[in-house]
Structures are given as C-alpha cells and as structure tokens.
Design a protein around this motif. Sequence first.
Motif, PDB file in Angstrom:
ATOM      1  N   ARG A  36      36.396  54.456 -27.515  1.00 20.05           N
ATOM      2  CA  ARG A  36      35.655  55.403 -26.666  1.00 20.05           C
ATOM      3  C   ARG A  36      34.727  54.704 -25.677  1.00 20.05           C
ATOM      4  O   ARG A  36      33.584  55.133 -25.469  1.00 20.05           O
ATOM      5  CB  ARG A  36      34.899  56.409 -27.528  1.00 20.05           C
ATOM      6  N   THR A  37      35.236  53.624 -25.108  1.00 20.33           N
ATOM      7  CA  THR A  37      34.537  52.927 -24.024  1.00 20.33           C
ATOM      8  C   THR A  37      35.496  52.816 -22.839  1.00 20.33           C
ATOM      9  O   THR A  37      36.704  53.081 -22.962  1.00 20.33           O
ATOM     10  CB  THR A  37      34.088  51.517 -24.445  1.00 20.33           C
ATOM     11  N   ALA A  38      34.970  52.370 -21.713  1.00 21.54           N
ATOM     12  CA  ALA A  38      35.797  52.229 -20.507  1.00 21.54           C
ATOM     13  C   ALA A  38      36.941  51.248 -20.721  1.00 21.54           C
ATOM     14  O   ALA A  38      37.951  51.296 -20.005  1.00 21.54           O
ATOM     15  CB  ALA A  38      34.925  51.772 -19.341  1.00 21.54           C
ATOM     16  N   GLY A  42      40.439  56.476 -19.823  1.00 18.04           N
ATOM     17  CA  GLY A  42      40.073  57.842 -20.173  1.00 18.04           C
ATOM     18  C   GLY A  42      40.260  58.791 -19.026  1.00 18.04           C
ATOM     19  O   GLY A  42      41.170  58.616 -18.194  1.00 18.04           O
ATOM     20  N   TYR A  57      32.446  61.557 -18.088  1.00 12.93           N
ATOM     21  CA  TYR A  57      33.510  60.609 -18.441  1.00 12.93           C
ATOM     22  C   TYR A  57      33.884  60.793 -19.907  1.00 12.93           C
ATOM     23  O   TYR A  57      33.009  60.918 -20.776  1.00 12.93           O
ATOM     24  CB  TYR A  57      33.044  59.172 -18.198  1.00 12.93           C
ATOM     25  N   SER A  58      35.164  60.821 -20.161  1.00 10.83           N
ATOM     26  CA  SER A  58      35.678  60.953 -21.523  1.00 10.83           C
ATOM     27  C   SER A  58      36.643  59.802 -21.783  1.00 10.83           C
ATOM     28  O   SER A  58      37.702  59.717 -21.147  1.00 10.83           O
ATOM     29  CB  SER A  58      36.402  62.294 -21.694  1.00 10.83           C
ATOM     30  N   TYR A  59      36.277  58.916 -22.703  1.00  9.23           N
ATOM     31  CA  TYR A  59      37.087  57.715 -22.943  1.00  9.23           C
ATOM     32  C   TYR A  59      37.990  57.879 -24.154  1.00  9.23           C
ATOM     33  O   TYR A  59      37.688  58.631 -25.084  1.00  9.23           O
ATOM     34  CB  TYR A  59      36.171  56.505 -23.131  1.00  9.23           C
ATOM     35  N   HIS A  60      39.100  57.145 -24.140  1.00  8.62           N
ATOM     36  CA  HIS A  60      40.094  57.251 -25.207  1.00  8.62           C
ATOM     37  C   HIS A  60      39.599  56.632 -26.511  1.00  8.62           C
ATOM     38  O   HIS A  60      38.796  55.700 -26.515  1.00  8.62           O
ATOM     39  CB  HIS A  60      41.384  56.546 -24.786  1.00  8.62           C
TER      40      HIS A  60
END
Length: 370
Positions: A36-38, A42, A57-60
């Motif tokens: 869940r970071t860049a 995402g 921003y929504s990270y994978h």
Amino acid sequence: MLELADILRLHGPAYRQAYPLLPSQQKALEDLVRCRTAALGGQVWQCDRDDCRYEQYSYHSCGNRHCPKCHGAQTERWLEKQRQHLLPCAYYFLTFTLPAALRGLVYADQKILYALLFRSVAAALQKLAWDPEYVGGQLAILAVLHTWRRDLLDHPHVHVLASAGGLSRDGQQWVHAKNPAFLVPGFALSKIFKGKFKAGLKKQGSFNQVPAGVWQQKWNVQIQHAGRGEKVLDYLGRYAFRIAISNSRLEKFENGQVTFGCRDNKTQELKHLTLPAQEFIRRFLRHVLPRGFVKVRSYGLGSSTQKVKLEKARALLAIAQPEVALCADLLPDRAQDLAPRLPAAQLCPHCKIGHLVLVASLLPQRTRGP
C-alpha cells in the motif's frame, strides 16, 4: 497508527545484513514494506465536483500471506465456503502440540516436518475413529497450523475441527460418536500421535537428532466439544490468513524498542512486552512459512477427493434431521446474497457532497535487485 511495516522499514536492512534469511523471509520483508505504497502502484481518485476536485491516492496491496494489512476479504470468502462444507452434526475441537524439544528441529526443515505433523495428527485421529468402540466411521477433519504464542515465541501446534461421527466403512450409514463426553480418548490419541510422528521422523532420517527424553514424555492433546462447529470455524478463520502479530497489537516503537500487547494464556491478563527491534523481527520471521506451504488441510470426508462420500453423509444426516436439511438447502441462496458486489460511489471526504471517480492508474515502481 503504528504498523509492522514501519519497524521493518527502519530496522529490516540492518537485520538482513546481520543474519541469513530464507527466501520466504526475504520476500516477506520486501513485500511488507512496499504494501500500500507508491512502490506497488495504484489509482488516483478525484472528486467529481468542479469546485472541489479533491484527489485521493489508493495504492495496491502486496498480497503476501504474512502481511497484516491483506486478506480480510479472502478470510470471509474462505469462511463462507467452509460453512457450506459443515455437516449438520455436532463437532469436536482438538489441539495437537509438539514438545518444546522438537521445535528447533522442525523449524530447520519446516516444509517436510510441518507436513509430517499434519499427517500424524490426521492419521492418529482417524485410526481411533475407525474403532467401533468410539465411532466406527470416517470423520470429516479440518486442520489449521499455528506456529506462535502471543509473545511470538515458537509454539507449533495444529487445531482440528472434527465431526462427532462418521460415515461407515460401507458408506451406507452415519455413525455417531459412542461416548457423549468425548470423541476418542485423549490419552490413547496422544500416544498414537506421538508414535506416528516418531515413525515419520525415522522414515525421513531425522530421528537421531531428537533427544531421547521426548519419547518418554506425554504429548499434549486437548479435546473439547465445539457445538455445531460454527464458532470454532470462525476462530480458525482468524488463523487461516493471519500472521503472528497484527498492527493493532503494536503499542510503541521508539529508541530501537518495540512494545506490543500480550495476553497471558492462563490468567487472560493483558501484559505489555518490550523487545529490541532486532529480536522482534527475529521472532516475527520465525513464523514466515516456506513458499507454497499449505497451512490449512482437510482429511477424511473433508478431503477434496471425498466429495461423493461427504454428500452421502450429508444426505444420511438429512434423513435423520429433516429440519437441519432444510437449512442446508438454503445455503446456496445465502452464498449468493454474500457474493461481492460493485462498491457504491464513495462520498468525497473533503466536500462531503461530490463523489470520488477514478481518473488515473499508477504503475508499480521498478526496483533494483538485491
């Protein structure tokens, strides 16, 4: 909120340099700090109101099974599937624990010896269940491996949910457990469990590494009623996709020391344990399982190869308990009601009027090899 990734991000590099890591441990360290970071890419969401245009921003997620931030939805899907597999009968909850003297040996060869632990548990339980004095039939068995205590020290054991009865050898009748007080006698189960594991070690070639005193002591096996199995299944679901420690248990991280909550098993008193970050990471990594190792296994009627027998058992139980059969028939509709649906448009957290819409996708960042 303090996260496991914060600790690994700061002290993980030094730990890697100081200690050799297994491939699965190396992968876990890499994935958890990127989750869940860049780094994993995402989406960018934006408010649809012209006078707001707030961006979010929504990270994978990393998807690593040892990550405390992943697998919430997967747990619910697994539980719903297992609930449909439950037979309409009583169940027992059993726990098989390896002696402390074997823990170092098992950790050194996890994939082989944890698999042996599973086989020994299932074989011992079914051996006694075939005896008509206790059951006289084939059980439905669900087993889950659990390797830690609440203080993160090694404590490998297997939890088992087993039907309180089984399908007869000829497959024509459901046989209930004979004694309402227990499924099978615990003292006999402990001896057979120990014997199965001992025979497996001899065959595998590790027997000579075991202290002789291990075979003289009693091996811990616990048996208790589990009602219809639903509550124990929920309990097992927490371990099927959970790691040794969740972010919610982390309390403080400062001056290279990690403090986390730790409930005493006997008194249930909540204590606070503080460890140097390096020791905390060492304990955590001890519970990272080898890649591809299956920590949830089914045996007997629960096995994927025994579906015909499982449905035969369900049909026999339905004849004896028609009211339970009606509930079982409704399970497919219930599963359909719980099927994932597309999420409703999310309200903008900034203006509280508009809704967030997807405006861009972010590619994962490339990383150099180690």
